[in-house]
Motif scaffolding. Structure first.
Motif, PDB file in Angstrom:
ATOM      1  N   ARG A  53       0.863  -1.183   0.000  1.00 50.16           N
ATOM      2  CA  ARG A  53       0.000   0.000   0.000  1.00 50.16           C
ATOM      3  C   ARG A  53       0.892   1.223   0.000  1.00 50.16           C
ATOM      4  O   ARG A  53       1.779   1.344   0.834  1.00 50.16           O
ATOM      5  CB  ARG A  53      -0.927   0.009   1.232  1.00 50.16           C
TER       6      ARG A  53
ATOM      7  N   SER B 166      -0.893  10.105  11.133  1.00 45.81           N
ATOM      8  CA  SER B 166      -1.851   9.347  10.333  1.00 45.81           C
ATOM      9  C   SER B 166      -1.823   7.863  10.682  1.00 45.81           C
ATOM     10  O   SER B 166      -1.261   7.051   9.951  1.00 45.81           O
ATOM     11  CB  SER B 166      -1.572   9.549   8.836  1.00 45.81           C
TER      12      SER B 166
ATOM     13  N   ASP C  61      -4.256   6.037  10.430  1.00 41.98           N
ATOM     14  CA  ASP C  61      -5.118   5.366   9.454  1.00 41.98           C
ATOM     15  C   ASP C  61      -4.318   4.622   8.396  1.00 41.98           C
ATOM     16  O   ASP C  61      -4.814   3.645   7.816  1.00 41.98           O
ATOM     17  CB  ASP C  61      -6.039   6.381   8.762  1.00 41.98           C
ATOM     18  N   GLN C  62      -3.100   5.064   8.107  1.00 43.13           N
ATOM     19  CA  GLN C  62      -2.289   4.371   7.108  1.00 43.13           C
ATOM     20  C   GLN C  62      -2.013   2.933   7.536  1.00 43.13           C
ATOM     21  O   GLN C  62      -2.068   2.014   6.725  1.00 43.13           O
ATOM     22  CB  GLN C  62      -0.978   5.126   6.879  1.00 43.13           C
TER      23      GLN C  62
ATOM     24  N   LYS D 263      -3.890   1.242   9.767  1.00 40.75           N
ATOM     25  CA  LYS D 263      -5.191   0.575   9.807  1.00 40.75           C
ATOM     26  C   LYS D 263      -5.615   0.124   8.413  1.00 40.75           C
ATOM     27  O   LYS D 263      -6.118  -0.996   8.231  1.00 40.75           O
ATOM     28  CB  LYS D 263      -6.238   1.512  10.398  1.00 40.75           C
ATOM     29  N   ASN D 264      -5.409   0.987   7.413  1.00 42.53           N
ATOM     30  CA  ASN D 264      -5.782   0.624   6.043  1.00 42.53           C
ATOM     31  C   ASN D 264      -4.964  -0.564   5.547  1.00 42.53           C
ATOM     32  O   ASN D 264      -5.489  -1.454   4.871  1.00 42.53           O
ATOM     33  CB  ASN D 264      -5.573   1.820   5.108  1.00 42.53           C
ATOM     34  N   LEU D 265      -3.678  -0.586   5.883  1.00 43.49           N
ATOM     35  CA  LEU D 265      -2.828  -1.705   5.489  1.00 43.49           C
ATOM     36  C   LEU D 265      -3.317  -3.000   6.126  1.00 43.49           C
ATOM     37  O   LEU D 265      -3.448  -4.034   5.461  1.00 43.49           O
ATOM     38  CB  LEU D 265      -1.383  -1.434   5.902  1.00 43.49           C
TER      39      LEU D 265
ATOM     40  N   ASP E  73      -6.305  -3.634   7.221  1.00 44.63           N
ATOM     41  CA  ASP E  73      -7.604  -3.975   6.605  1.00 44.63           C
ATOM     42  C   ASP E  73      -7.403  -4.708   5.284  1.00 44.63           C
ATOM     43  O   ASP E  73      -8.087  -5.700   4.996  1.00 44.63           O
ATOM     44  CB  ASP E  73      -8.429  -2.704   6.360  1.00 44.63           C
ATOM     45  N   ASP E  74      -6.460  -4.226   4.467  1.00 41.59           N
ATOM     46  CA  ASP E  74      -6.185  -4.865   3.180  1.00 41.59           C
ATOM     47  C   ASP E  74      -5.720  -6.306   3.381  1.00 41.59           C
ATOM     48  O   ASP E  74      -6.150  -7.215   2.666  1.00 41.59           O
ATOM     49  CB  ASP E  74      -5.091  -4.088   2.434  1.00 41.59           C
TER      50      ASP E  74
END
Length: 209
Positions: A78, A88, A90-91, A93-95, A97-98
């Motif tokens: 990502r 951030s 969220d970076q 968290k997004n990883l 999640d992926d």
């Protein structure tokens, strides 16, 4: 990985404080350098199976984490587009999640000093731990998210832009062992062709990922 250690007869006959045997001492130094090279290769080694052009070039090189995760399969990465992890979360968290969406469940986050500082900075307001008087600072060893708790591992060889989320069950490194041979780091005596003693230090390791 290989290198040689050599000590002249003069050096061997010269007494040094704290060093009983100069050749043993030089072998230890060479061994330490080879281990450092192995540690960096485990992260950023580039896989190669080309035949050697000369004797000193290894025929094969192992790939590291970067090769198998980022270079060999861009679908496992990502791009944070320069976002600062210090502001951030969220970076991450997004990883995670992926990874979860495709069936993964990492249990370790591996970072270099730069990103370790960033992770510690946005967790600082939430850290509640007793500290000895006169001691300040935040030490973050684990990160808890919806899918479990991940250990945060500091690795000095991870580059500043990178953060790895790994499942350690599927990661291993060790010496080649087969046909009764063990390719762990070891040294062998080399023939003399002058006024010095030489030893050849060699080891062959592979990463499983």
């Amino acid at each position: 990985l290989f290198d040689t250690a050599a000590v002249t007869g003069t050096h061997m006959a010269t007494e040094s404080v704290g060093i009983a045997n100069q050749l043993d001492y030089q072998v230890e130094k060479v061994m330490a350098q080879l281990i450092l090279r192995l540690e960096t290769a485990a992260v950023y080694g580039v896989r190669s199976a080309s035949l050697p052009g000369v004797n000193t070039q290894p025929a094969k090189r192992m790939g590291g984490i970067d090769y198998f995760v980022r270079v060999g399969n861009t679908g496992q990465t990502r791009n944070a587009s320069g976002a600062n992890l210090a502001t951030s979360e969220d970076q991450i968290k997004n990883l995670l999640d992926d990874i979860y969406a495709v069936g993964g469940k990492p249990d370790m986050i591996m970072v270099g000093p730069f990103q370790k500082r960033a992770v510690s900075s946005w967790l600082a307001p939430f850290v509640r731990a007793e500290r000895t008087e006169g001691v300040a600072g935040v030490v973050v060893g684990q990160y808890e998210y919806s899918y479990g708790t991940l250990d945060v591992l500091l690795n000095r060889y991870v580059l500043a832009p990178h953060l790895w989320a790994l499942t350690m069950e599927y990661f291993g490194i060790g010496p080649l062992r087969g046909n009764g041979m063990d390719r762990s780091f070891h040294w062998e005596e080399m023939p003399k062709d002058g006024d010095y003693e030489r030893r050849f230090v060699v080891g062959e390791y592979v990463i499983e990922l």
